[in-house]
Design a protein around this motif. Sequence first.
Motif, PDB file in Angstrom:
ATOM      1  N   PHE A  22       4.547  -2.402 138.091  1.00  0.00           N
ATOM      2  CA  PHE A  22       4.127  -3.310 139.147  1.00  0.00           C
ATOM      3  C   PHE A  22       2.664  -3.082 139.533  1.00  0.00           C
ATOM      4  CE2 PHE A  22       3.192  -3.877 143.588  1.00  0.00           C
ATOM      5  CZ  PHE A  22       3.377  -5.244 143.700  1.00  0.00           C
ATOM      6  N   THR A  23       2.278  -1.815 139.733  1.00  0.00           N
ATOM      7  CA  THR A  23       0.897  -1.557 140.169  1.00  0.00           C
ATOM      8  C   THR A  23      -0.090  -1.972 139.079  1.00  0.00           C
ATOM      9  OG1 THR A  23       0.933   0.737 139.362  1.00  0.00           O
ATOM     10  CG2 THR A  23       1.576   0.373 141.649  1.00  0.00           C
ATOM     11  N   GLN A  24       0.292  -1.828 137.815  1.00  0.00           N
ATOM     12  CA  GLN A  24      -0.611  -2.247 136.731  1.00  0.00           C
ATOM     13  C   GLN A  24      -0.816  -3.759 136.733  1.00  0.00           C
ATOM     14  OE1 GLN A  24       1.435  -0.522 133.355  1.00  0.00           O
ATOM     15  NE2 GLN A  24       0.032   1.219 133.285  1.00  0.00           N
ATOM     16  N   ILE A  25       0.311  -4.493 136.891  1.00  0.00           N
ATOM     17  CA  ILE A  25       0.214  -5.965 136.906  1.00  0.00           C
ATOM     18  C   ILE A  25      -0.655  -6.418 138.074  1.00  0.00           C
ATOM     19  CG2 ILE A  25       1.531  -8.125 137.012  1.00  0.00           C
ATOM     20  CD1 ILE A  25       2.409  -6.627 134.616  1.00  0.00           C
ATOM     21  N   ALA A  26      -0.394  -5.825 139.239  1.00  0.00           N
ATOM     22  CA  ALA A  26      -1.158  -6.222 140.425  1.00  0.00           C
ATOM     23  C   ALA A  26      -2.639  -5.919 140.220  1.00  0.00           C
ATOM     24  CB  ALA A  26      -0.633  -5.479 141.656  1.00  0.00           C
ATOM     25  N   ASP A  40      -8.303   2.528 140.471  1.00  0.00           N
ATOM     26  CA  ASP A  40      -9.595   1.903 140.185  1.00  0.00           C
ATOM     27  C   ASP A  40     -10.374   2.757 139.197  1.00  0.00           C
ATOM     28  OD1 ASP A  40     -11.926   0.547 140.102  1.00  0.00           O
ATOM     29  OD2 ASP A  40     -12.220   0.440 142.277  1.00  0.00           O
ATOM     30  N   PRO A  41     -10.543   2.266 137.944  1.00  0.00           N
ATOM     31  CA  PRO A  41     -11.242   3.081 136.950  1.00  0.00           C
ATOM     32  C   PRO A  41     -12.707   3.287 137.288  1.00  0.00           C
ATOM     33  CG  PRO A  41     -10.715   0.901 136.078  1.00  0.00           C
ATOM     34  CD  PRO A  41     -10.016   1.027 137.387  1.00  0.00           C
ATOM     35  N   ALA A  42     -13.229   2.476 138.202  1.00  0.00           N
ATOM     36  CA  ALA A  42     -14.646   2.611 138.540  1.00  0.00           C
ATOM     37  C   ALA A  42     -14.934   3.908 139.286  1.00  0.00           C
ATOM     38  CB  ALA A  42     -15.100   1.403 139.349  1.00  0.00           C
ATOM     39  N   ASN A  63     -12.155  -4.611 137.686  1.00  0.00           N
ATOM     40  CA  ASN A  63     -12.405  -3.299 137.068  1.00  0.00           C
ATOM     41  C   ASN A  63     -11.294  -2.901 136.095  1.00  0.00           C
ATOM     42  OD1 ASN A  63     -14.636  -3.146 138.619  1.00  0.00           O
ATOM     43  ND2 ASN A  63     -13.853  -1.598 140.046  1.00  0.00           N
ATOM     44  N   TYR A  64     -10.054  -3.160 136.513  1.00  0.00           N
ATOM     45  CA  TYR A  64      -8.936  -2.702 135.680  1.00  0.00           C
ATOM     46  C   TYR A  64      -8.831  -3.533 134.401  1.00  0.00           C
ATOM     47  CZ  TYR A  64      -4.355  -0.857 134.479  1.00  0.00           C
ATOM     48  OH  TYR A  64      -3.325  -0.238 133.828  1.00  0.00           O
ATOM     49  N   LEU A  65      -9.146  -4.817 134.520  1.00  0.00           N
ATOM     50  CA  LEU A  65      -9.172  -5.666 133.327  1.00  0.00           C
ATOM     51  C   LEU A  65     -10.238  -5.154 132.358  1.00  0.00           C
ATOM     52  CD1 LEU A  65      -7.984  -8.114 131.961  1.00  0.00           C
ATOM     53  CD2 LEU A  65      -9.590  -9.562 133.194  1.00  0.00           C
ATOM     54  N   ARG A  68      -1.291   7.092 139.002  1.00  0.00           N
ATOM     55  CA  ARG A  68      -0.440   6.030 139.546  1.00  0.00           C
ATOM     56  C   ARG A  68       0.844   6.612 140.115  1.00  0.00           C
ATOM     57  NH1 ARG A  68      -1.913   0.803 138.677  1.00  0.00           N
ATOM     58  NH2 ARG A  68      -3.544   0.534 137.109  1.00  0.00           N
ATOM     59  N   TYR A  69       1.446   7.531 139.369  1.00  0.00           N
ATOM     60  CA  TYR A  69       2.693   8.128 139.850  1.00  0.00           C
ATOM     61  C   TYR A  69       2.467   8.906 141.146  1.00  0.00           C
ATOM     62  CZ  TYR A  69       6.163   6.948 136.305  1.00  0.00           C
ATOM     63  OH  TYR A  69       7.074   6.288 135.541  1.00  0.00           O
TER      64      TYR A  69
END
Lengths: 74, 705
Positions: free
Chosen positions: B107-111, B181-183, B202-204, B248-249
């Motif tokens: 879910f967090t990845q999709i969002a 946020d990978p940034a 950023n995630y895209l 994320r976890y």
Amino acid sequence: MSKRSVADLKIGEKAIIKAFSDKWLSLKLLEMGCLPGTEVCLHCKAPLGDPICINVAGYCLSMRKSEAAVIIVE
Amino acid sequence: MKSKPVIALIGNPNSGKSSLFNQLTGLRQKTGNFPGVTVEKKSGPSSLGDSIEALIVDLPGVYSIYPKSLDEQIVTDILANPAHPDYPDVAIVVVDASNLRRNLLLFTQIADLGVPVILALNMLDVAQQQQQEVNAVRLSMKLGVPVVRINARVGEGLGLLKKAVLQQLEKPTVTGQLFFDPATDQQALVGDVKSQYQLQNNYLALQYVIQHDGFSFLDTPKRVALDRLIDKHQFVEQEYQAHETIERYKYIGDVVKEAVVDRRPLDQPTWSQKLDLLLLHPVWGYLIFGAILFLIFQAIFAWSSLPMDAIDAGIANLNTWLKDNLPSGSLTDLLTDGVIAGIGGVVIFIPQIAFLFLLVALLEESGYMSRVMVLMDRLMRHFGLNGRSVVPLISGVACAVPAIMTTRAISSWRERLITIMVTPLMSCSARLPIYTILIALVVPEQRVLGIFNLQGIVLMALYLLGLIAALLAAYVFKKLVNAKERSLFIMELPTYKLPRWNHVGLTIWESVRAFVWEAGRIIVTISIILWVMASYGPGNSLDQAEARVRQNSSTASADVVENQVASARLEASYAGRFGQLIEPVIKPLGYDWKIGIALIASFAAREVFVGTIATIYSIGSDSADDESTIKGRLKTEINPETGQPMYTPALAYSLLIFYVFAMMCMSTIAIVYRETKSWKWPAIQLFYMSALAYVSAFIVYQLMK
């Protein structure tokens, strides 16, 4: 001293995940909730002892013995 | 807002995603493919309110947006590409409340990809049974997205879900801050990707970096440029991906701590786990699996015989009635001997196909199928296969085409290829008609040990023969096909569930419909062509043949003469000439030119065989009432050389064995081409299976005759 892995557990035995000995497999295992510090319990083995089923993060996960061997436990 | 917004359903396998899909679309769903790839796509319309209808698209079940198999690839391919025709206006992420942690990862990845999301909180009843209380309001506040409580099995909460979808459509809101946020630690790299590819998210941008090889929408120069960026910033993909998952976890752990009260007793095994100890037991596990398979074959043969007999008799009666009541002539013959005989050959197998799909659907629905994979993995590995190959192999008993499509869940190309190559050896439902007719001809209907049906046992033996051949062929391919790819068998074992009868019903409906329409069209077309070819010949050769017979047999009784006339006419027809042309090739297997016609006609699809036989023999003989069922016609067919019945056990078994092995199905060849993207594999498959069929049938006939 050789490192113990999930593949060495006996049925019903519990252990805490410490690390992974394979990067590529660890990605999949992490996603499935096998995080370092999590408790795993060997729930049952298929006939012939392979694959095995473990309880982790509140559900049942099956994997081959060779895959379980990369999950190092404390 | 678009006129017909696209709503995607996304979720982990076993999260109840397909239940929700069925609830939303019902019988209006369609099965197709995603553009450009052969991943199965289920979609259907659903009305959201008074005037708005949305298109619901069911995406394959995944655990994360990092795909491990071809099937999973499509999810990321769509969500990372807003130009994709299936890019959703709103994504409904279905999560299993009893396993919130792992479900929230996806879910967090999709969002984070910037899609407007709704979290559909499903299986709260299961969570409650496990003494977990999930607070939906608190969850929604912590995550900053709409959370709707649903029960997809019974269809609760659909109204609220649709309302939430409408709100997201009218005023799309995406989470302001990324969950990951990978940034924060890769700012330079993310910045470079964003500016080079005009991305906002950023995630895209991170997905472009990690997954660009799998993105079909990026061309080669773009991929090369991304590789250069990775080198420039010395980015290590695997390590970063592991870092992302752990982060994320961590975040999810905090959320779950706030929103879930977990009173699960720590050491108490659930009833599902207790059941596993029995079903995966070294002795009982295999015995139970064997018993279930045995039951399936008994069911297909014994339970469906009643409706099948009724249909058979019904078709025969209809034909007799039509012949009596319509003016006799070519058109009536075409209708009765061509069209209705052909249709009869299709509808008669509906009961068996329905039973087969009923039982396979029950195995899938109950959660037992994944135990079968665990039971079989070790054995399958010896043959170069994977525990997951069990599903294609078992589905192959229904039809090789969807079975071969399910191999996409196997992540290793080598195991997948081997599974594809051997799956058509499993006896599919199209072979069932042939088996049924021939077994009924030569195997007496009697009981063995009081309870087992002998015909059912022979049928099971034929299926086993197919399975053994599949395993041996796999072993040979294992030696021939080399690949350094890694095989993977990490799989969730879902808890056992009671089957959802509406799902089972939909599966049966879909398969019967597909069989009747797809196979039926071919069968009826070929039946008509055959009737024409069997009723006409070059010039007036048919009349000449008739005249010859009448001249030579002036002393015989009228019945015998009519029979000889009909036979001679068929022999002189186009179809008869064609059959005689190939007779030398099939003679060693015990077949005559009539069977030769059926063999050639059934090359496109095996199920045509029975219909063809029916058409040929109803033309070749005078149809007295007691002969008008297919079985009756075959029984009375006389071998002109010996004067004995044509269908001896030797011939019947030779034909049975031939059809166990023969690759006679255009659709399978086409799907193998599509799935392997080369003509090499279907060609090898066609050759090895045909050779196997011919040689085995030859041996059987020569030994038994």
